[in-house]
Design a protein around this motif. Sequence first.
Motif, mmCIF file in Angstrom:
data_model
loop_
_atom_site.group_PDB
_atom_site.id
_atom_site.type_symbol
_atom_site.label_atom_id
_atom_site.label_comp_id
_atom_site.label_asym_id
_atom_site.label_seq_id
_atom_site.Cartn_x
_atom_site.Cartn_y
_atom_site.Cartn_z
ATOM 1 N N TYR A 15 0.832 -1.206 0.000
ATOM 2 C CA TYR A 15 0.000 0.000 0.000
ATOM 3 C C TYR A 15 0.872 1.263 0.000
ATOM 4 O O TYR A 15 2.098 1.184 0.119
ATOM 5 C CB TYR A 15 -0.940 -0.005 1.215
ATOM 6 N N GLY A 16 0.231 2.414 -0.138
ATOM 7 C CA GLY A 16 0.953 3.684 -0.091
ATOM 8 C C GLY A 16 1.864 3.904 -1.277
ATOM 9 O O GLY A 16 2.811 4.687 -1.200
ATOM 10 N N ASN A 17 1.603 3.189 -2.401
ATOM 11 C CA ASN A 17 2.440 3.310 -3.594
ATOM 12 C C ASN A 17 3.920 3.117 -3.253
ATOM 13 O O ASN A 17 4.805 3.734 -3.836
ATOM 14 C CB ASN A 17 2.217 4.684 -4.260
ATOM 15 N N GLN A 38 -3.745 -10.303 1.692
ATOM 16 C CA GLN A 38 -3.545 -8.879 1.960
ATOM 17 C C GLN A 38 -3.526 -8.092 0.635
ATOM 18 O O GLN A 38 -4.080 -6.997 0.538
ATOM 19 C CB GLN A 38 -2.235 -8.665 2.725
ATOM 20 N N LYS A 61 -6.904 -7.201 -0.702
ATOM 21 C CA LYS A 61 -7.536 -6.086 0.009
ATOM 22 C C LYS A 61 -6.940 -4.745 -0.399
ATOM 23 O O LYS A 61 -7.633 -3.739 -0.451
ATOM 24 C CB LYS A 61 -7.351 -6.262 1.527
ATOM 25 N N GLU A 62 -5.628 -4.729 -0.684
ATOM 26 C CA GLU A 62 -4.916 -3.459 -0.830
ATOM 27 C C GLU A 62 -4.545 -3.068 -2.263
ATOM 28 O O GLU A 62 -4.395 -1.886 -2.559
ATOM 29 C CB GLU A 62 -3.608 -3.500 -0.008
ATOM 30 N N CYS A 63 -4.358 -4.056 -3.140
ATOM 31 C CA CYS A 63 -3.733 -3.766 -4.443
ATOM 32 C C CYS A 63 -4.764 -3.596 -5.560
ATOM 33 O O CYS A 63 -5.357 -4.566 -6.036
ATOM 34 C CB CYS A 63 -2.745 -4.873 -4.808
#
Length: 360
Positions: free
Chosen positions: A36-38, A204, A207-209
């Motif tokens: 996450y957060g690039n 994970q 959920k995030e990517c």
Amino acid sequence: NILMNNLDFKKVLKNIKKSKKNSVKLEFNIFNNFIYGNNRIKSKKKYTYYETIKKLVDIENNLQKNPNSTMDNYLYATALYNLSYWGNSNILTTSYRSTYYFKEKANELKKINLSIKHFKKALKTAKNKEFKAKIIYMLAKSELALYDINSAKTVNYDFTKGYALKRAFYWDHQKVYNNFIVKGYGEYFNKLKQKYSDTSYYKQLLKECGNLNYYYKTSNTLDKLNKNIKNHKNKIALLKDIENDVKNKKTKELKEYNQLYIYTLLKDIPLTKKTLAYYNNIAYYLIMKRKNYEAIYLLEKIINKYPKRVVALYNLGDAYYSNYNYDKAREYYKKYIELMKKLNKENKIPKKVLLRVQSR
């Protein structure tokens, strides 16, 4: 920055003691990667510029002694990725970072290809399945970067030559991932699902990517298209129906006939002498309906297999011209003119083609 961009870390280390950057603490750790957060998560423990370069040189020395070291290959690959335009520390290799453009194509390719090489080496010797999933994900991100480099458009940026990213300008993510698959990318996204879907890391990621989810959504569409096309027993009849659809329907009614559909169609109904005329007609009507990307994709497939197909060269020139890519249009118009002259049909060359070839 020039030495860093050329990955000459040993020279950077020699010069860094004289530089004010020696004790500067870096915002990001180039040996980390996150979902996450690039990938731009500020380091809890901040490394200095000197410590970062020293670690890079130590890793290079370790790899000379032991080229198959799992962790050294992984850390080196991660650092190379993070020093590229797509990583968290591009500022160390450039003087200015744009959200939409990158400047040096050859150097960006070098960084990404090297990172892929070392991630693959790490993957070969890694034992832990969770760690392997992490490496595969980084390979998928590197593959996305390769797609960006190879599909970037040349532009004038900051008074010099630059490259505009297709993904940065497309709000329609589905269109991007259609093109991504059509161009032959997606190997590592597929491997993640096939071999590592039982890992915590993969769960994970889901959920995030966003990249992963857009890719899977497009892949599901591809599977449905494959089933629908295979259900047609008479393949020629299907091509005739598509030709009539594209000819007679309005552009807004032709959404299903995108690049992904044509890609699937060509896989199930290959280009042969029997199907060639249908495909050529479909491409022609796609141009008439301003579906130029689809027409270009189809016509380039035709030209690759049948380079002397005169009408396809002419149509491809028209498709590129309609898409405002005048250099490419001239390239195919010239090939068309050359073939027409060989066939003693010079007097049948449309005036618009001759004018477009001469214009600048």
